[in-house]
Each structure stands twice: as C-alpha cells, then as structure tokens.
Motif scaffolding. Sequence first.
Motif, PDB file in Angstrom:
ATOM      1  N   TYR A  76       0.830  -1.209   0.000  1.00  0.00           N
ATOM      2  CA  TYR A  76       0.000   0.000   0.000  1.00  0.00           C
ATOM      3  C   TYR A  76       0.869   1.265   0.000  1.00  0.00           C
ATOM      4  N   GLY A  77       1.913   1.274   0.816  1.00  0.00           N
ATOM      5  CA  GLY A  77       2.837   2.416   0.855  1.00  0.00           C
ATOM      6  C   GLY A  77       2.175   3.748   1.086  1.00  0.00           C
ATOM      7  N   LYS A  78       1.204   3.782   2.012  1.00  0.00           N
ATOM      8  CA  LYS A  78       0.450   5.011   2.308  1.00  0.00           C
ATOM      9  C   LYS A  78      -0.182   5.611   1.055  1.00  0.00           C
ATOM     10  N   GLY A  79      -0.662   4.709   0.183  1.00  0.00           N
ATOM     11  CA  GLY A  79      -1.342   5.142  -1.033  1.00  0.00           C
ATOM     12  C   GLY A  79      -0.417   5.413  -2.200  1.00  0.00           C
ATOM     13  N   LYS A  80       0.895   5.263  -1.987  1.00  0.00           N
ATOM     14  CA  LYS A  80       1.855   5.573  -3.032  1.00  0.00           C
ATOM     15  C   LYS A  80       2.732   4.374  -3.392  1.00  0.00           C
ATOM     16  N   GLY A  81       2.419   3.205  -2.848  1.00  0.00           N
ATOM     17  CA  GLY A  81       3.232   2.017  -3.097  1.00  0.00           C
ATOM     18  C   GLY A  81       3.201   1.592  -4.559  1.00  0.00           C
ATOM     19  N   ALA A  82       4.375   1.316  -5.108  1.00  0.00           N
ATOM     20  CA  ALA A  82       4.462   0.910  -6.520  1.00  0.00           C
ATOM     21  C   ALA A  82       3.696  -0.389  -6.759  1.00  0.00           C
ATOM     22  N   GLU A  83       3.816  -1.332  -5.829  1.00  0.00           N
ATOM     23  CA  GLU A  83       3.096  -2.593  -6.002  1.00  0.00           C
ATOM     24  C   GLU A  83       1.593  -2.354  -5.947  1.00  0.00           C
ATOM     25  N   GLY A  84       1.133  -1.565  -5.006  1.00  0.00           N
ATOM     26  CA  GLY A  84      -0.294  -1.254  -4.891  1.00  0.00           C
ATOM     27  C   GLY A  84      -0.826  -0.555  -6.123  1.00  0.00           C
ATOM     28  N   LYS A  85      -0.070   0.402  -6.654  1.00  0.00           N
ATOM     29  CA  LYS A  85      -0.483   1.108  -7.872  1.00  0.00           C
ATOM     30  C   LYS A  85      -0.586   0.140  -9.051  1.00  0.00           C
ATOM     31  N   ALA A  86       0.368  -0.780  -9.140  1.00  0.00           N
ATOM     32  CA  ALA A  86       0.344  -1.763 -10.230  1.00  0.00           C
ATOM     33  C   ALA A  86      -0.855  -2.693 -10.091  1.00  0.00           C
ATOM     34  N   LEU A  87      -1.176  -3.089  -8.862  1.00  0.00           N
ATOM     35  CA  LEU A  87      -2.331  -3.970  -8.643  1.00  0.00           C
ATOM     36  C   LEU A  87      -3.643  -3.273  -9.002  1.00  0.00           C
ATOM     37  N   ILE A  88      -3.749  -1.991  -8.668  1.00  0.00           N
ATOM     38  CA  ILE A  88      -4.963  -1.237  -9.010  1.00  0.00           C
ATOM     39  C   ILE A  88      -5.066  -1.061 -10.520  1.00  0.00           C
ATOM     40  N   ALA A  89      -3.952  -0.819 -11.191  1.00  0.00           N
ATOM     41  CA  ALA A  89      -3.976  -0.702 -12.647  1.00  0.00           C
ATOM     42  C   ALA A  89      -4.436  -2.024 -13.275  1.00  0.00           C
ATOM     43  N   LYS A  90      -3.960  -3.127 -12.724  1.00  0.00           N
ATOM     44  CA  LYS A  90      -4.357  -4.450 -13.219  1.00  0.00           C
ATOM     45  C   LYS A  90      -5.849  -4.694 -12.961  1.00  0.00           C
ATOM     46  N   ALA A  91      -6.334  -4.328 -11.774  1.00  0.00           N
ATOM     47  CA  ALA A  91      -7.761  -4.482 -11.455  1.00  0.00           C
ATOM     48  C   ALA A  91      -8.605  -3.604 -12.368  1.00  0.00           C
TER      49      ALA A  91
END
Length: 135
Positions: A76-91
């Motif tokens: 998640y990285g406080k809303g800025k995590g690279a992994e989280g951003k990639a997962l949301i893009a995939k979703a």
Amino acid sequence: MLPFGNAHIEAKGVTCQHGPQECEINMIEACAIKHLPDPKDYMDFVFCAEGSSAGPEQLITKCATASAKSDIETCYGKGKGAEGKALIAKAGAATAKLNHEYTPWVDLDGKHSQAAEQNLEKAICDAYTGAAKPA
C-alpha cells in the motif's frame, strides 16, 4: 475479486466514485488479495474492511493477519506504493473488460450473473459441476 468498482483511470491517476478514501481502500484490498492468497483469508480481510469505518492505516492493523500485515503495508505504501499502484492498474484493466454497468457486478464462469449478485452462495452451488456437491 476486483477491488475497483466504478473507478476510472485517468492521466493524473485513479478517480473513485466515492472519493479518495475509496481509492485507498481499493488499493489496500488489492494488496490484501495479493498477500493473503487463500480466498478465505482475503475475503475475511475484505469483509472486515468493508464493514469498518477505520482509516486506511488503521484498517490494515484491524483487518490483516499478523503474518501479512507488513507486506500489505509495504504494498500500500500510504497510497503511493508501486506494487499497490500496479495492482490497481491491473484491477482497472480487468474491470474494463467486463463492461460492467453497476456494482457489485458478478461474473460466474466467465458470464455476468444477476443471480450471483442476489445470492452468491446459491449461484456458485448451482454452477458447480463436480462429482458431488458439498453440503
């Protein structure tokens, strides 16, 4: 399970129907799904998150298992995590392919199922084609 809803990906990032906190929770749920690979575990997390009024950081503490908490926080990285951003893009990409018209939108065996939106357990049981249906 795609935690994206009626969000939209734009040049400046993701915009969610219910505002920035919905986007944060979607990302946390995407991270939980990745780091809690057993559906029972990640669905427990999602149900906890959806039923909570806690903010994003508190939500992770409240809903995550001890073994996954750190991985979900890093993702998640406080809303800025690279992994989280990639997962949301995939979703978001997977959600776009569904051409959904509302939420929740349920596909079962690759097809939209209004029956599953009303009674998911029954729809899954009805669709099950194994040798013996579980009780």
